[in-house]
Write an enzyme that holds these catalytic residues in place. Sequence first.
Site, short mmCIF file in Angstrom:
data_model
loop_
_atom_site.label_atom_id
_atom_site.label_comp_id
_atom_site.label_asym_id
_atom_site.label_seq_id
_atom_site.Cartn_x
_atom_site.Cartn_y
_atom_site.Cartn_z
N SER A 101 0.83 -1.20 0.00
CA SER A 101 0.00 0.00 0.00
C SER A 101 0.87 1.26 0.00
O SER A 101 1.60 1.50 -0.96
CB SER A 101 -0.96 -0.05 1.20
N ASP A 150 -9.84 -5.05 -4.51
CA ASP A 150 -9.26 -4.09 -3.56
C ASP A 150 -10.17 -2.86 -3.45
O ASP A 150 -10.32 -2.13 -4.43
CB ASP A 150 -7.87 -3.69 -4.02
N HIS A 182 -7.66 -5.66 -0.17
CA HIS A 182 -6.46 -4.87 0.16
C HIS A 182 -5.66 -5.60 1.22
O HIS A 182 -5.66 -5.24 2.41
CB HIS A 182 -6.88 -3.49 0.64
#
Length: 211
Positions: A101, A150, A182
């Site tokens: 991320s 996601d 995610h």
Amino acid sequence: MHDGLVIFLHGVGSQGADFAALVQLWRTEMPGLRFAAPDGPYPFDMGPVGRQWFSVKNVTQDNRAGRILAAREPFDTILRQCLAEAGFENRPERVVLVGFSQGSIMALDVVMSGRWNFAGVVAFSGRLASPRPYTPAVGTPVVLVHGDADPVIPEQDSVNAEKTLSNAGLAAELHVLPGLGHSLSGAGVAIAASFIRKVLGLPPSPPGHGA
């Protein structure tokens, strides 16, 4: 015994210790490697715990690149500390960055700014949001892993990143994992491990390990 350093870069609101299980797995499967999982320089400013590389409070498509630019100095300081502590400050060609991320955003920024020529970069669930102009480290291969479910960073961001990286002359490959949100998954971790073995010249995983 093969040596190398893998540096994990966590997501916003997380911390380096959250990679502990993955560090333990890869330490067992790839003996000889060193591992580092530093914390971001700033407390997470949208929650009670965790760290961040830059704030996502009121972040927009227009101001994100400026925040990445401002984050480079503290990020680079932490990265240099990791390299020095592991004895790799003069051997970037034996170092792999593994980001998730926001950590992937910072890892891809290293590549596209050309600040280091590392052995490779793994970017889980990330995006390329670095300020232009790009001065890419074309000798650093990149693998992008992203789930198609996601809800935080759309898979299209990694699709776009792969195109931009490839157009800039980097060896980039994209793996979109069906049904993954995610997060990391066993399949994604195996892809990353295979990539690390390749770029560091490590032997393949033993049968049954899947990595």
